[in-house]
Design a protein around this motif. Structure first.
Motif, PDB file in Angstrom:
ATOM      1  N   GLY A  53      14.217   1.657 -20.538  1.00  0.00           N
ATOM      2  CA  GLY A  53      14.447   2.819 -21.386  1.00  0.00           C
ATOM      3  C   GLY A  53      15.895   3.260 -21.288  1.00  0.00           C
ATOM      4  O   GLY A  53      16.403   3.494 -20.191  1.00  0.00           O
ATOM      5  N   PHE A  54      16.557   3.363 -22.432  1.00  0.00           N
ATOM      6  CA  PHE A  54      17.973   3.740 -22.446  1.00  0.00           C
ATOM      7  C   PHE A  54      18.336   4.105 -23.873  1.00  0.00           C
ATOM      8  O   PHE A  54      17.605   3.819 -24.822  1.00  0.00           O
ATOM      9  N   GLU A  55      19.447   4.768 -24.011  1.00  0.00           N
ATOM     10  CA  GLU A  55      20.054   4.972 -25.324  1.00  0.00           C
ATOM     11  C   GLU A  55      21.354   4.187 -25.339  1.00  0.00           C
ATOM     12  O   GLU A  55      22.184   4.335 -24.442  1.00  0.00           O
ATOM     13  N   MET A  56      21.529   3.339 -26.354  1.00  0.00           N
ATOM     14  CA  MET A  56      22.789   2.597 -26.453  1.00  0.00           C
ATOM     15  C   MET A  56      23.755   3.433 -27.290  1.00  0.00           C
ATOM     16  O   MET A  56      23.465   3.760 -28.434  1.00  0.00           O
ATOM     17  N   THR A  57      24.864   3.801 -26.706  1.00  0.00           N
ATOM     18  CA  THR A  57      25.884   4.583 -27.412  1.00  0.00           C
ATOM     19  C   THR A  57      27.115   3.710 -27.601  1.00  0.00           C
ATOM     20  O   THR A  57      27.185   2.600 -27.073  1.00  0.00           O
ATOM     21  N   LYS A  58      28.089   4.228 -28.306  1.00  0.00           N
ATOM     22  CA  LYS A  58      29.296   3.413 -28.492  1.00  0.00           C
ATOM     23  C   LYS A  58      30.044   3.218 -27.177  1.00  0.00           C
ATOM     24  O   LYS A  58      30.828   2.282 -27.034  1.00  0.00           O
ATOM     25  N   ASP A  59      29.766   4.076 -26.211  1.00  0.00           N
ATOM     26  CA  ASP A  59      30.393   3.906 -24.900  1.00  0.00           C
ATOM     27  C   ASP A  59      29.538   3.070 -23.957  1.00  0.00           C
ATOM     28  O   ASP A  59      29.869   2.914 -22.788  1.00  0.00           O
ATOM     29  N   GLY A  60      28.423   2.561 -24.455  1.00  0.00           N
ATOM     30  CA  GLY A  60      27.553   1.757 -23.599  1.00  0.00           C
ATOM     31  C   GLY A  60      26.197   2.408 -23.437  1.00  0.00           C
ATOM     32  O   GLY A  60      25.865   3.376 -24.128  1.00  0.00           O
ATOM     33  N   ALA A  61      25.405   1.868 -22.530  1.00  0.00           N
ATOM     34  CA  ALA A  61      24.024   2.312 -22.371  1.00  0.00           C
ATOM     35  C   ALA A  61      23.935   3.524 -21.456  1.00  0.00           C
ATOM     36  O   ALA A  61      24.604   3.581 -20.427  1.00  0.00           O
ATOM     37  N   VAL A  62      23.102   4.489 -21.846  1.00  0.00           N
ATOM     38  CA  VAL A  62      22.734   5.585 -20.954  1.00  0.00           C
ATOM     39  C   VAL A  62      21.277   5.363 -20.572  1.00  0.00           C
ATOM     40  O   VAL A  62      20.389   5.412 -21.423  1.00  0.00           O
ATOM     41  N   LYS A  63      21.045   5.054 -19.301  1.00  0.00           N
ATOM     42  CA  LYS A  63      19.686   4.740 -18.871  1.00  0.00           C
ATOM     43  C   LYS A  63      18.874   6.008 -18.637  1.00  0.00           C
ATOM     44  O   LYS A  63      19.391   6.993 -18.119  1.00  0.00           O
ATOM     45  N   LEU A  64      17.598   5.964 -19.027  1.00  0.00           N
ATOM     46  CA  LEU A  64      16.719   7.104 -18.810  1.00  0.00           C
ATOM     47  C   LEU A  64      16.043   6.966 -17.455  1.00  0.00           C
ATOM     48  O   LEU A  64      15.356   5.970 -17.208  1.00  0.00           O
ATOM     49  N   PRO A  65      16.224   7.934 -16.575  1.00  0.00           N
ATOM     50  CA  PRO A  65      15.514   7.868 -15.291  1.00  0.00           C
ATOM     51  C   PRO A  65      14.010   7.782 -15.520  1.00  0.00           C
ATOM     52  O   PRO A  65      13.476   8.400 -16.445  1.00  0.00           O
ATOM     53  N   HIS A  66      13.346   6.979 -14.708  1.00  0.00           N
ATOM     54  CA  HIS A  66      11.889   6.834 -14.792  1.00  0.00           C
ATOM     55  C   HIS A  66      11.260   7.567 -13.623  1.00  0.00           C
ATOM     56  O   HIS A  66      11.518   7.231 -12.477  1.00  0.00           O
ATOM     57  N   LEU A  67      10.426   8.565 -13.937  1.00  0.00           N
ATOM     58  CA  LEU A  67       9.880   9.442 -12.901  1.00  0.00           C
ATOM     59  C   LEU A  67       8.371   9.309 -12.774  1.00  0.00           C
ATOM     60  O   LEU A  67       7.722  10.147 -12.150  1.00  0.00           O
ATOM     61  N   GLY A  68       7.799   8.286 -13.379  1.00  0.00           N
ATOM     62  CA  GLY A  68       6.358   8.088 -13.283  1.00  0.00           C
ATOM     63  C   GLY A  68       6.001   7.074 -12.209  1.00  0.00           C
ATOM     64  O   GLY A  68       6.840   6.654 -11.416  1.00  0.00           O
ATOM     65  N   LEU A  69       4.734   6.690 -12.205  1.00  0.00           N
ATOM     66  CA  LEU A  69       4.212   5.751 -11.211  1.00  0.00           C
ATOM     67  C   LEU A  69       3.463   4.626 -11.910  1.00  0.00           C
ATOM     68  O   LEU A  69       3.280   4.639 -13.132  1.00  0.00           O
ATOM     69  N   VAL A  70       3.033   3.653 -11.118  1.00  0.00           N
ATOM     70  CA  VAL A  70       2.009   2.702 -11.547  1.00  0.00           C
ATOM     71  C   VAL A  70       0.741   3.053 -10.772  1.00  0.00           C
ATOM     72  O   VAL A  70       0.783   3.185  -9.543  1.00  0.00           O
TER      73      VAL A  70
END
Lengths: 338, 338, 338
Positions: free
Chosen positions: B192-209
C-alpha cells in the motif's frame, strides 16, 4: 561493463594461448600472448577483454582491439587479425568453459557464525545476532538486518535500509532507504545454460543486482543477478510478494510490480510502468515508460510508452475487451442456433 | 477495529492541533484539543479515533463524534463541526504521514539470539534451539517451532501448531492445530502506497493476520497483514504452496486454495470456496460461499455463492467452455476457406 | 514402493484386527491376525501391506495376498477372502486415520543447534556453522551447505552439491552435483486431504523427493514429497525460480522448467520437455518426451511426445495462433459494423 572485483576474481596472467588449451579450442588465430584482463559482453567489449560471438553479422560490428574472442568458423573472417580468435563448435559453451577456468572460486569462510570480523558494519546499524554477515559485506548506518538474514560476501547495503528475516542477499549493491521484506533471495545466478546431449552446461553469472534508493521489495521475491552486466531496479520501484525477476532485467524508477509477476531475462521496463498481479513478460521485451500491463497480461512483444495492454498474448486493452465481447456474442449465437 | 496495543503503540496525548502541525495541514476546523486515542478505518470509527476520507459521498455517512479526520476541501462541508477536520491536498498521503508521526517505532531488542527471556513459551512446546523467538511472543503447549523459524515480537501461536523451518511470523495471532509449512512469511506489511512525482509514500500497516484453528498453509506462502483491520484466514482453510494473500483479505472456513493462487487486497472469500491452482482475484472482489474458481481463473468481479467460473476474465464455467468451442470452430472455418 | 524406514517408522506388530479397532471400522472380513508390515499404494501392493480402495472396478484388479485393505461395502465382493478387508464409510479417510495410528512420530531432537553429532558429514564438505543438520542426515564430499540451510533428519545429499542459504530439505535423497538455490523448500508434505463437514482430514505423506545428478533448482522453489511413492526429478533437469512441484510428480531427465511453473500432483513429465514461464499442469496429466509447453500454457490434458502447445486450455501451438488470429478478425469486424 567489467567484472566487479569485489565479487569475482579473474585468474591473473592467462593468455589467449593458455585459454585455447584450457578449453580445447580447435584453432587459435591472431596473437597468442594477449593477456586476459577482463570479461565483458560482446557489446561492451574493452581492450584485453574476453568475449564470445557466434553470429557473423554481429561479429562484423566489433571495433575494439585487442580482444580475445571465443567464436566459430563462420565468424572468423569478420574478426580483425589483431584480435585473438579461439575457434570452437559452440562459442557459448566455450565461453562457459572459459569462465569456469578463469574465475577463481570464492573463498570459503565458514569458520565463524554471525557477523564476520571482516564485515564493515556502520555504527548505528541494527543487526539481529542470528543474522549472518560475511566478510567484506558493508552495512550502512540506520539499517536493520533481521533475524536469520544472510548477507553474502561483498554485498553493500546503504543507510536506513530494512532487510527482513531470513532474506538472502548476495552479489548485490543496495542504495539507501531500501526495504527488502522477509524471505527474499536477491543475487542468485540466473537461469542460463546450454542443454547438450550430455546434459546441461551452466553459464557462470558474473554480474550483480543493483537496487537504487527507496525501493521496496515484498516477501518471497527472487531477483537474479546478471550474467554479464547487471540486473537493475530503479529508485522508488514498488514490488509486491513472490515476484520473479530474471537476470539482466532493468526496471525504471517509480515502476510498480504487483504480486507474483514474472519478468524474463534481459527485459527492459521503463519508468513509471504499472503491472497488475501475475503478469508475465517474455525475454528481451521492452516496456515503454508509463505503460500499463493489466493483471495477468502475458506480454510477448514490446509495449510502447503509455500503452495499456491486457490478456495473453497481450494486446491493447481496448482491443482485448472488444475481442472478449465478440467471443461472448459468438458463443451465445452458436448456442442459440435451432 | 482498533489498533492492537500488543503490536503497535500510539504516541500518547497528541491532539488534533498537534497533528495538524506535524503533517503540515493547511487548515484545521473544529476542536484543536481532542486527543487522538485510536486509529481506525473510516467505516469502523470510534470516538477519539483518527480516520481519513477524500470522498464527499462517503464523508456524509460519518455519524460518530468526536473524531479527528484527515480530509480535503470537498469533504469539509459534510463533516460535523464537533469533529476535528485537518485539510490536506491528499488525505491518504496525509494519513500516511500522520501514522509515521503517531506510531512509535518497535523496540529494537537485538541483544540476544534464540529465545527471548521475555517470550512466553508453554511447557510442552518443542522449540528448535536455532529458532528465534522475540519478546512478548506466545507459544502454546504441543506446538513445534522448527529450525530457523522466526517469531517476531508479540505474535501468539496456539497449541499443537507446527511452524516449519525458516518461516517468519510477525503481527499475527494463530489458533490451535495450525500448520505453517517451511519458508512462509506471515504478517509482513501489505502493498500500500501512493506514488507521487517525488516517489512512493508508503502507508503504514497497523493490522494483523488472524489464523483460525486447524488451518494448513503450504510452503513459501506470503500472507500480508491488514492496513487497518486484519487479514483473516478461517478455520480449516487448506492452502497449498507459494500463495500470495494480500492485506485485508478474508477467507471463510473450509475454503481450499491450491498452489500459486494470488488474492489481492480486501478480497472477501466465503466459506467452502474451492480454488484451483494459479487463480488470481482482483482487489475488493467478493466470492460467495461454495463457489468454485477453476484453475487459472482470473476473477475480476464478484462471484455468486455456488457459482463455478473459469478463464480470464473469469466467466461462468459453462460459458467458458461454450466460448472455447466457438473459438475452435471459428479458427477452423477461417483456415478451411478456399 | 515401500515405506523408507530411514524416514518413517511403522508401529510394529499391529494386526488387521487391532487396526479395525483403532479406526472404528464397521466390519472386518478375512483374517484378523495378519500383521501389517508395510504401507503402499494400491497399485504397488506387496504381501502384508496396508492399502485402501473405494472403487469396485479397481478392487477387482487386486491379485497380491495377503494384504490389509481399507475399503467399503461396494468393493467387498471383489476382494479375495484371504485378505483382511476393513469396511468404513470413506476408505480414504479411514486410511488417513490408519496412518496416524501406524506411523510413529519422528523423534524430537531439538537439544542441539547446528550440526548434530549423529549426522554423517563427509570430510571435504563445507558446512556454514549457522546451518542446521539433524541426526542421520548425510552430506557428501565437496558439498557446500550455506548459512541458515536446514537439513532434516535422514536426508541424503551426494557429492559436490550446493545447498543455498536458508533452504530447507527434508524427506529427500539428492544425487551428486546438484544445485539447490537459496530459499527452497524440498520435501514438505503434499496438498492432500479430505474435506468433511467437520473440517479437513489431512492425509499423511509417507514418500520422499528423489533428485538425480546434475539437477539445478532455482531460488524459492517448493517441491513436495510423495504421499505414497516419491516425487522424482530426473538427471540434468534445470528449474528456475519460484516453481511449485506437487506430490508424486515425475520430471524426466534434461527437462527445462522456467520460472513460476506449477505442476500439480501425480503429473508425469517426460524427458527433454521444455516449459516456458508460468505454465500450469493439471493433476495426473502426462507430458510426452520432448514436448514444448509455451510460456503461460495451462495444460489440462495429456500432451503427446514432441507436441507444442499454448494457451489455456492448452491446444496445439499452431491452432492457438490460428484461433488468436480469428478472434482478432472477429473483434475488428464487429467493431466496424455500421
Amino acid at each position: 561493463m567489467s567484472i566487479n572485483s569485489a565479487f569475482y576474481q579473474i585468474l591473473e596472467g592467462v593468455t589467449a594461448g593458455d585459454l585455447a588449451g584450457a578449453i580445447g579450442a580447435a584453432e587459435l588465430h591472431g596473437p597468442a600472448k594477449t593477456v586476459i584482463a577482463d570479461i565483458t559482453a560482446f557489446e561492451t567489449a574493452t581492450p584485453s577483454a574476453l568475449i564470445y560471438q557466434s553470429n557473423p553479422d554481429a561479429a562484423k560490428t566489433l571495433t575494439v582491439k585487442p580482444v580475445i574472442v571465443i567464436t566459430n568458423d563462420a565468424c572468423l573472417p569478420m574478426i580483425d587479425g589483431g584480435n585473438s580468435a579461439l575457434i570452437v563448435p559452440s562459442p557459448r559453451i566455450g565461453f562457459a568453459q572459459a569462465l569456469s577456468h578463469l574465475i577463481l572460486p570464492p573463498p570459503m569462510e565458514f569458520d565463524s557464525t554471525g557477523i564476520s570480523p571482516l564485515a564493515n558494519i556502520a555504527s548505528g546499524a541494527h543487526i539481529n545476532p542470528s543474522a549472518t554477515i560475511m566478510a567484506q559485506a558493508n552495512v550502512g548506518a540506520g539499517t536493520v538486518v533481521e533475524a536469520g538474514a544472510v548477507l553474502h560476501r561483498g554485498v553493500t547495503i546503504g543507510e536506513n535500509c530494512y532487510i527482513g528475516s531470513n532474506s538472502v542477499i548476495s552479489h548485490c549493491m543496495i542504495g539507501n532507504a531500501v526495504t527488502i521484506d522477509a524471505g527474499c533471495v536477491i543475487g542468485a545466478a540466473g537461469f542460463g545454460f546450454e542443454m547438450t546431449k550430455d546434459g546441461a552446461v551452466k553459464l557462470p553469472h558474473l554480474g550483480l543486482v543493483i537496487i537504487d534508493d527507496f525501493v521496496s521489495i515484498g516477501s518471497g521475491c527472487a531477483i537474479d543477478r546478471g550474467s554479464l552486466g547487471n540486473t537493475v531496479i530503479g529508485a522508488h520501484v514498488m514490488m509486491d510478494n513472490l515476484c520473479h525477476i530474471a537476470h539482466n532485467v532493468t526496471i525504471g524508477q517509480r515502476s510498480i510490480v504487483a504480486g507474483q509477476c514474472g519478468i524474463s531475462g534481459s527485459v527492459t521496463v521503463g519508468a513509471g510502468v504499472s503491472m497488475g498481479g501475475q503478469v508475465g513478460i517474455a525475454p528481451h521485451v521492452t516496456i515503454g515508460d508509463g505503460a500499463v500491463l493489466t493483471a495477468r497480461s502475458g506480454v510477448t512483444k514490446d509495449v510502447a510508452a503509455g500503452e495499456q495492454v491486457a490478456g495473453f498474448p497481450a494486446v491493447p486493452k481496448r482491443q482485448f475487451w472488444r475481442d472478449q465481447a465478440a467471443i461472448r456474442r459468438l458463443g451465445a449465437a452458436k448456442t442459440s442456433k435451432p
